[in-house]
Design a protein around this motif. Structure first.
Motif, mmCIF file in Angstrom:
data_model
loop_
_atom_site.group_PDB
_atom_site.id
_atom_site.type_symbol
_atom_site.label_atom_id
_atom_site.label_comp_id
_atom_site.label_asym_id
_atom_site.label_seq_id
_atom_site.Cartn_x
_atom_site.Cartn_y
_atom_site.Cartn_z
ATOM 1 N N ARG A 24 45.932 29.125 41.927
ATOM 2 C CA ARG A 24 46.508 30.300 42.577
ATOM 3 C C ARG A 24 45.543 30.791 43.661
ATOM 4 N N PRO A 25 46.009 31.645 44.580
ATOM 5 C CA PRO A 25 45.120 32.128 45.652
ATOM 6 C C PRO A 25 43.829 32.742 45.095
ATOM 7 N N GLY A 26 42.707 32.340 45.664
ATOM 8 C CA GLY A 26 41.411 32.836 45.225
ATOM 9 C C GLY A 26 40.699 31.932 44.246
ATOM 10 N N PHE A 47 41.289 38.465 39.769
ATOM 11 C CA PHE A 47 42.140 39.019 38.723
ATOM 12 C C PHE A 47 42.793 40.295 39.213
ATOM 13 N N ARG A 48 43.881 40.655 38.596
ATOM 14 C CA ARG A 48 44.581 41.906 38.871
ATOM 15 C C ARG A 48 44.159 42.947 37.846
ATOM 16 N N ARG A 49 44.205 44.196 38.264
ATOM 17 C CA ARG A 49 43.825 45.301 37.387
ATOM 18 C C ARG A 49 44.618 45.281 36.072
ATOM 19 N N GLY A 55 34.870 40.138 33.112
ATOM 20 C CA GLY A 55 33.901 40.698 34.049
ATOM 21 C C GLY A 55 34.577 41.333 35.256
ATOM 22 N N PHE A 56 35.772 41.863 35.055
ATOM 23 C CA PHE A 56 36.545 42.450 36.155
ATOM 24 C C PHE A 56 35.839 43.673 36.725
ATOM 25 N N GLU A 60 39.314 42.748 44.561
ATOM 26 C CA GLU A 60 38.747 42.032 45.699
ATOM 27 C C GLU A 60 37.475 41.264 45.353
ATOM 28 N N THR A 61 37.026 41.379 44.122
ATOM 29 C CA THR A 61 35.786 40.720 43.703
ATOM 30 C C THR A 61 36.109 39.571 42.755
ATOM 31 N N PRO A 62 35.875 38.329 43.183
ATOM 32 C CA PRO A 62 36.138 37.212 42.276
ATOM 33 C C PRO A 62 35.129 37.192 41.125
ATOM 34 N N GLU A 63 35.641 36.824 39.983
ATOM 35 C CA GLU A 63 34.801 36.712 38.783
ATOM 36 C C GLU A 63 34.458 35.246 38.565
#
Length: 135
Positions: A24-26, A47-49, A55-56, A60-63
């Motif tokens: 998926r994107p990202g 990830f989405r909220r 580690g969310f 906008e921050t990839p884990e």
């Protein structure tokens, strides 16, 4: 890749969050090859909220996650994977990356803080610490 083992009867284990529906994107991954064999991998995912990773930080921050086979640990493979993954994330336009680590694994937490510049964002009641590193 191994982290917490799920309890029987629970839903998918924690690892599924990081690999299910890959592409998926990202989603970005790197594989370490030694003598023709894969010996490690590092990857990140957005990830989405409403469906966060362990580690969310924000949407906008990839884990990231990382794994090196036990027989190849201690040879710098993990460091090399992480450094290359940081460069890839920066090139992809991200400002930071995050991860989750077991709070009781102090050597690992210190490794991320001292060798890779991660800072603690929060700790949860399940024994996990969320960390972020600017790029």
């Amino acid at each position: 890749y191994y982290w917490r083992e799920r309890e029987p009867g629970e839903g998918p284990g924690p690892v599924a969050l990081y690999v299910k529906g890959w592409g998926r994107p990202g989603d970005t991954a790197l594989i370490a090859i030694d003598e023709g064999f894969p010996v490690g991998a590092a990857w990140y995912r957005l990830f989405r909220r409403e469906q966060p990773g362990y580690g969310f930080v924000d949407e906008e921050t990839p884990e990231l996650a990382i794994a090196v086979v036990p027989s190849r640990r201690g040879r710098g493979i993990g460091d090399a994977l992480l450094k290359e993954l940081y460069a890839r994330a920066k090139a992809d336009g991200y400002d930071s990356v995050s991860l989750a680590a077991e709070r009781d694994n102090q050597p690992l937490v210190s490794y991320y803080e001292q060798r890779h510049g991660f800072e603690r964002v929060r700790e949860d009641g399940e024994g996990s610490v969320t960390m972020r590193r600017g790029l």
